[in-house]
Design an enzyme around this catalytic site. Structure first.
Site, PDB file in Angstrom:
ATOM      1  N   LYS A 266       0.871  -1.190   0.000  1.00 15.16           N
ATOM      2  CA  LYS A 266       0.000   0.000   0.000  1.00 15.16           C
ATOM      3  C   LYS A 266       0.901   1.231   0.000  1.00 15.16           C
ATOM      4  O   LYS A 266       1.646   1.465   0.936  1.00 15.16           O
ATOM      5  CB  LYS A 266      -0.914   0.005   1.229  1.00 15.16           C
ATOM      6  CG  LYS A 266      -1.691   1.323   1.419  1.00 15.16           C
ATOM      7  CD  LYS A 266      -2.627   1.298   2.620  1.00 15.16           C
ATOM      8  CE  LYS A 266      -3.281   2.666   2.849  1.00 15.16           C
ATOM      9  NZ  LYS A 266      -4.151   2.703   4.049  1.00 15.16           N
ATOM     10  N   ASP A 271      -2.549  10.198   3.322  1.00 10.38           N
ATOM     11  CA  ASP A 271      -3.952   9.812   3.470  1.00 10.38           C
ATOM     12  C   ASP A 271      -4.691  10.859   4.292  1.00 10.38           C
ATOM     13  O   ASP A 271      -4.708  10.807   5.515  1.00 10.38           O
ATOM     14  CB  ASP A 271      -4.051   8.436   4.129  1.00 10.38           C
ATOM     15  CG  ASP A 271      -5.498   7.988   4.307  1.00 10.38           C
ATOM     16  OD1 ASP A 271      -6.397   8.626   3.717  1.00 10.38           O
ATOM     17  OD2 ASP A 271      -5.721   6.995   5.028  1.00 10.38           O
ATOM     18  N   LYS A 278     -10.165  13.109   7.590  1.00 17.36           N
ATOM     19  CA  LYS A 278      -9.761  12.684   8.932  1.00 17.36           C
ATOM     20  C   LYS A 278      -9.796  13.858   9.910  1.00 17.36           C
ATOM     21  O   LYS A 278      -9.744  15.017   9.493  1.00 17.36           O
ATOM     22  CB  LYS A 278      -8.330  12.129   8.885  1.00 17.36           C
ATOM     23  CG  LYS A 278      -8.223  10.757   8.258  1.00 17.36           C
ATOM     24  CD  LYS A 278      -6.788  10.264   8.334  1.00 17.36           C
ATOM     25  CE  LYS A 278      -6.669   8.882   7.700  1.00 17.36           C
ATOM     26  NZ  LYS A 278      -7.390   7.824   8.396  1.00 17.36           N
ATOM     27  N   ASP A 289       1.603   6.377   5.475  1.00 11.43           N
ATOM     28  CA  ASP A 289       0.632   5.424   4.917  1.00 11.43           C
ATOM     29  C   ASP A 289       1.160   4.716   3.662  1.00 11.43           C
ATOM     30  O   ASP A 289       0.446   3.938   3.036  1.00 11.43           O
ATOM     31  CB  ASP A 289      -0.688   6.159   4.618  1.00 11.43           C
ATOM     32  CG  ASP A 289      -1.907   5.269   4.820  1.00 11.43           C
ATOM     33  OD1 ASP A 289      -1.785   4.240   5.507  1.00 11.43           O
ATOM     34  OD2 ASP A 289      -2.988   5.607   4.284  1.00 11.43           O
ATOM     35  N   ASP A 348     -12.165   7.290   3.160  1.00 10.68           N
ATOM     36  CA  ASP A 348     -10.984   7.053   3.993  1.00 10.68           C
ATOM     37  C   ASP A 348     -10.599   5.572   4.026  1.00 10.68           C
ATOM     38  O   ASP A 348      -9.544   5.223   4.522  1.00 10.68           O
ATOM     39  CB  ASP A 348     -11.253   7.579   5.411  1.00 10.68           C
ATOM     40  CG  ASP A 348      -9.984   7.771   6.212  1.00 10.68           C
ATOM     41  OD1 ASP A 348      -8.891   7.689   5.612  1.00 10.68           O
ATOM     42  OD2 ASP A 348     -10.082   8.007   7.433  1.00 10.68           O
ATOM     43  N   GLU A 350      -9.401   3.867   1.731  1.00 11.57           N
ATOM     44  CA  GLU A 350      -8.802   3.920   0.391  1.00 11.57           C
ATOM     45  C   GLU A 350      -7.774   2.825   0.161  1.00 11.57           C
ATOM     46  O   GLU A 350      -7.517   2.440  -0.979  1.00 11.57           O
ATOM     47  CB  GLU A 350      -8.173   5.298   0.158  1.00 11.57           C
ATOM     48  CG  GLU A 350      -6.746   5.478   0.687  1.00 11.57           C
ATOM     49  CD  GLU A 350      -6.610   5.345   2.194  1.00 11.57           C
ATOM     50  OE1 GLU A 350      -7.628   5.459   2.900  1.00 11.57           O
ATOM     51  OE2 GLU A 350      -5.478   5.104   2.673  1.00 11.57           O
ATOM     52  N   ARG A 352      -7.746  -0.379   0.822  1.00  6.44           N
ATOM     53  CA  ARG A 352      -8.291  -1.597   0.206  1.00  6.44           C
ATOM     54  C   ARG A 352      -8.678  -1.358  -1.256  1.00  6.44           C
ATOM     55  O   ARG A 352      -8.665  -2.284  -2.055  1.00  6.44           O
ATOM     56  CB  ARG A 352      -9.493  -2.087   1.037  1.00  6.44           C
ATOM     57  CG  ARG A 352     -10.624  -1.106   1.114  1.00  6.44           C
ATOM     58  CD  ARG A 352     -11.583  -1.407   2.255  1.00  6.44           C
ATOM     59  NE  ARG A 352     -11.070  -0.963   3.562  1.00  6.44           N
ATOM     60  CZ  ARG A 352     -11.728  -1.105   4.703  1.00  6.44           C
ATOM     61  NH1 ARG A 352     -12.906  -1.695   4.722  1.00  6.44           N
ATOM     62  NH2 ARG A 352     -11.205  -0.674   5.835  1.00  6.44           N
TER      63      ARG A 352
HETATM   64  N1  BES Z   1      -4.391   4.621   6.707  1.00  9.43           N
HETATM   65  C1  BES Z   1      -5.576   4.390   7.445  1.00  9.43           C
HETATM   66  C2  BES Z   1      -5.386   3.384   8.575  1.00  9.43           C
HETATM   67  C3  BES Z   1      -4.531   3.806   9.724  1.00  9.43           C
HETATM   68  C4  BES Z   1      -5.105   4.367  10.829  1.00  9.43           C
HETATM   69  C5  BES Z   1      -3.184   3.583   9.714  1.00  9.43           C
HETATM   70  C6  BES Z   1      -4.324   4.716  11.901  1.00  9.43           C
HETATM   71  C7  BES Z   1      -2.391   3.936  10.787  1.00  9.43           C
HETATM   72  C8  BES Z   1      -2.963   4.494  11.889  1.00  9.43           C
HETATM   73  C9  BES Z   1      -6.677   3.859   6.536  1.00  9.43           C
HETATM   74  O1  BES Z   1      -6.642   4.309   5.235  1.00  9.43           O
HETATM   75  C10 BES Z   1      -7.976   4.296   7.111  1.00  9.43           C
HETATM   76  O2  BES Z   1      -8.226   5.455   7.125  1.00  9.43           O
HETATM   77  N2  BES Z   1      -8.765   3.350   7.573  1.00  9.43           N
HETATM   78  C11 BES Z   1     -10.014   3.632   8.170  1.00  9.43           C
HETATM   79  C12 BES Z   1     -11.018   2.616   7.678  1.00  9.43           C
HETATM   80  C13 BES Z   1     -12.440   2.957   8.052  1.00  9.43           C
HETATM   81  C14 BES Z   1     -12.891   4.177   7.297  1.00  9.43           C
HETATM   82  C15 BES Z   1     -13.300   1.773   7.724  1.00  9.43           C
HETATM   83  C16 BES Z   1      -9.853   3.548   9.683  1.00  9.43           C
HETATM   84  O3  BES Z   1      -9.099   2.693  10.158  1.00  9.43           O
HETATM   85  O4  BES Z   1     -10.427   4.376  10.377  1.00  9.43           O
HETATM   86 ZN    ZN Z   2      -4.823   4.849   4.540  1.00  4.64          ZN
HETATM   87 MN    MN Z   3      -7.699   6.121   5.012  1.00  2.00          MN
END
Ligand code: BES
Ligand code: ZN
Ligand code: MN
Length: 495
Positions: A266, A271, A278, A289, A348, A350, A352
């Site tokens: 990834k 992000d 966020k 990220d 967010d 993204e 996947r």
């Molecule tokens: N890059 C983030 C995940 C992340 C969160 C990495 C905290 C490191 C620390 C990912 O893209 C994301 O935003 N995931 C969301 C998914 C949700 C919207 C289903 C998350 O984990 O909040």
């Molecule tokens: Zn991310």
């Molecule tokens: Mn994200």
């Protein structure tokens, strides 16, 4: 950096510093006792004064010990004899190297007693010494304008005691390559997102491929990505001024016909969350990220460096996730490269979206195994914290192989269950499925999404959101899971 092993005669060894272990009872370890008799009980008398008691992490640098060729002795605490295992050895070694890195010492011999061979054999002793040396000498690639502190002086580390010098030598060599790969990962991940863009990642991958014999890089630009019909990847990228790149790194170390291991990273260089923006606190950390991508690039340099007898492909989906007038919106539907349609309920989620198109691309290599590496979910951090990465997949043998590699490499991961029912959370009224389910079990639901694109492949997914970087005062990339991946690949190449 030069590594080697010492075999005997610590007292006459021509190095700047001997590193010796002391147990918590103030008792010299076996190796230290041998040195102590050469210096007429000097160390024992020192301990008798009670200035050093041998607690884990404790160190004492002593100059001009009589009777030794080395000009210094560094004592490092081993904790209690009863609890002296691999972990305590590692801690003692780490603490010693941290001190050495702050001094003008150029050469040293690590002569800490070691736990039983089944805890730490000669090969892993060598590997750990080299990896820990690399970590101790690492300096963050910051952009501070003040004059940099002088680079550490340490140039030569001798490891021991060992019974099989050949195995230890191999460990040192491979450990040094792992440390170098970790440095590549950390430097890439620590860069700010205005420097480390998708284009930058692609150029770095190209440059590294040039420098490593046997490594080839191919980069797909936006038009080529469009030709691959990677609609989900493009949906993430469309809100950004930075164009996306899809990077293919190929290493051929075995017969052409041999099915490769494909690593998928990834590479979200920033992000922001997109339209599902966020919260501000900690948003800067979303420059990390792309840690999965950095680990994949680093791992490919490693297999090339070690000339592993294995075919390996690295795939990196590099994009920036931004809000804007052209950004993808909640409710938009994208068509993935696999043809399946996805309702993007949360922009967010993204990671996947880019991974599903990259995983589909992996099929053309008819891989022996596909492993994706991603800072994918905050939920994984909630579930496992910062010690273990999460591992899921559709092939238990592959997952167990990764768990074992993580244990051996001191870069652990822990399996989370991925049964079919979890995919029910992804139901959509308007597309084949949505990109998010509920909040609960979020790390697994993300994997359940990826599983829809990996049917028929032997696939595992490493969620490294909690382990790839640190927050707070020590903010920065950890270089994980490169040691885990290295161990897995070395094992595959030699067994
Ligand atoms: N890059 C983030 C995940 C992340 C969160 C990495 C905290 C490191 C620390 C990912 O893209 C994301 O935003 N995931 C969301 C998914 C949700 C919207 C289903 C998350 O984990 O909040
Ligand atoms: Zn991310
Ligand atoms: Mn994200």
């Amino acid at each position: 950096m030069e590594f080697g092993v010492w075999t005997k005669g610590l007292a006459t060894l021509a190095v700047d510093c001997l590193v010796l272990g002391v147990f918590e009872e103030g008792e010299l370890s076996g190796e230290a006792r041998a040195v102590d008799s050469a210096c007429d009980g000097h160390l024992k008398r020192l301990l008798g004064r009670g200035d050093f008691v041998g607690r884990p992490g404790e160190t004492l640098l002593v100059g001009d010990v009589p009777g030794l060729k080395a000009s210094r002795v560094l004592l490092t605490g081993l904790g209690t004899k009863k609890h002296f295992q691999r972990k305590a050895w590692r801690r003692a070694c780490q603490a010693a190297l941290a001190v050495l890195a702050r001094t003008r010492i150029v050469s040293c011999a690590i002569a800490i007693d070691r736990p039983e061979a089944k805890q730490l054999d000669d090969y892993y002793l060598g590997r750990q010494v080299a990896e820990l040396s690399g970590a101790a000498l690492y300096r963050v690639n910051d952009l501070k304008t003040a004059k940099k502190a002088p680079a550490p002086s340490l140039k030569k580390v001798l490891a021991g005691p060992v019974r099989k010098p050949g195995a230890a030598q191999r460990g040192l060599k491979e450990g040094a390559a792992i440390a170098a790969a970790q440095t590549i990962q950390r430097d890439l991940a620590n860069l700010p997102a205005n420097v480390c863009t998708p284009l930058y990642l692609a150029e770095e991958a190209r440059a590294l491929a040039k420098r490593h014999a046997g490594l080839r890089a191919k980069v797909l630009d936006e038009a080529a990505i469009r030709r691959e019909r990677m609609g989900c990847l493009l949906a993430v990228s469309q809100g950004s001024r930075q164009p996306p790149r899809f990077i293919v790194l190929e290493y051929q170390g075995a017969a052409k016909g041999q099915a490769p291991v494909v690593l998928v990273g990834k590479g979200v260089t920033f992000d922001s969350g997109g339209i599902s923006l966020k919260d501000p606190p900690g948003m800067d950390e979303m420059k990390f990220d792309m840690s999965g991508a950095a680990a994949v690039i680093a791992s490919l340099t490693l297999v090339a460096q070690l000339r592993l007898r294995l075919n390996v492909v690295g795939l990196v989906a590099a994009v920036e996730n931004m809000p804007g007038g052209r950004a993808v919106k909640p409710g938009d539907i994208a068509t993935s490269a696999s043809g399946q349609t996805v309702e993007i309920l949360n922009t967010d989620a993204e990671g996947r979206l880019i991974l599903c198109d990259a995983l589909h691309y992996a099929r053309r290599f008819h891989p022996a195994a596909v492993i994706d590496i991603a800072t994918l979910t905050g939920a994984c951090v909630v579930a496992l914290g910062h010690l273990h990465a999460g591992v899921m997949g559709n092939d238990d043998k592959l997952i167990q192989e990764l768990v074992a590699a993580g244990t051996r490499a001191e870069d652990r991961c822990w399996q989370l269950p991925l049964s079919e029912e979890y995919a029910e959370a992804l139901k959509s009224n308007f597309a084949d499925f949505a990109n998010v389910g509920g909040r609960d079990g979020g790390a697994i639901i993300a994997a359940a999404y990826l599983a829809k694109f990996t049917q028929g492949l032997k696939w595992a997914h490493l969620d490294v959101a909690g382990t790839a970087y640190q927050s707070g005062a020590q903010k920065g990339s950890t270089g994980r899971p490169t040691p885990l991946l290295a161990d897995f690949l070395i094992q595959r190449a030699t067994h």
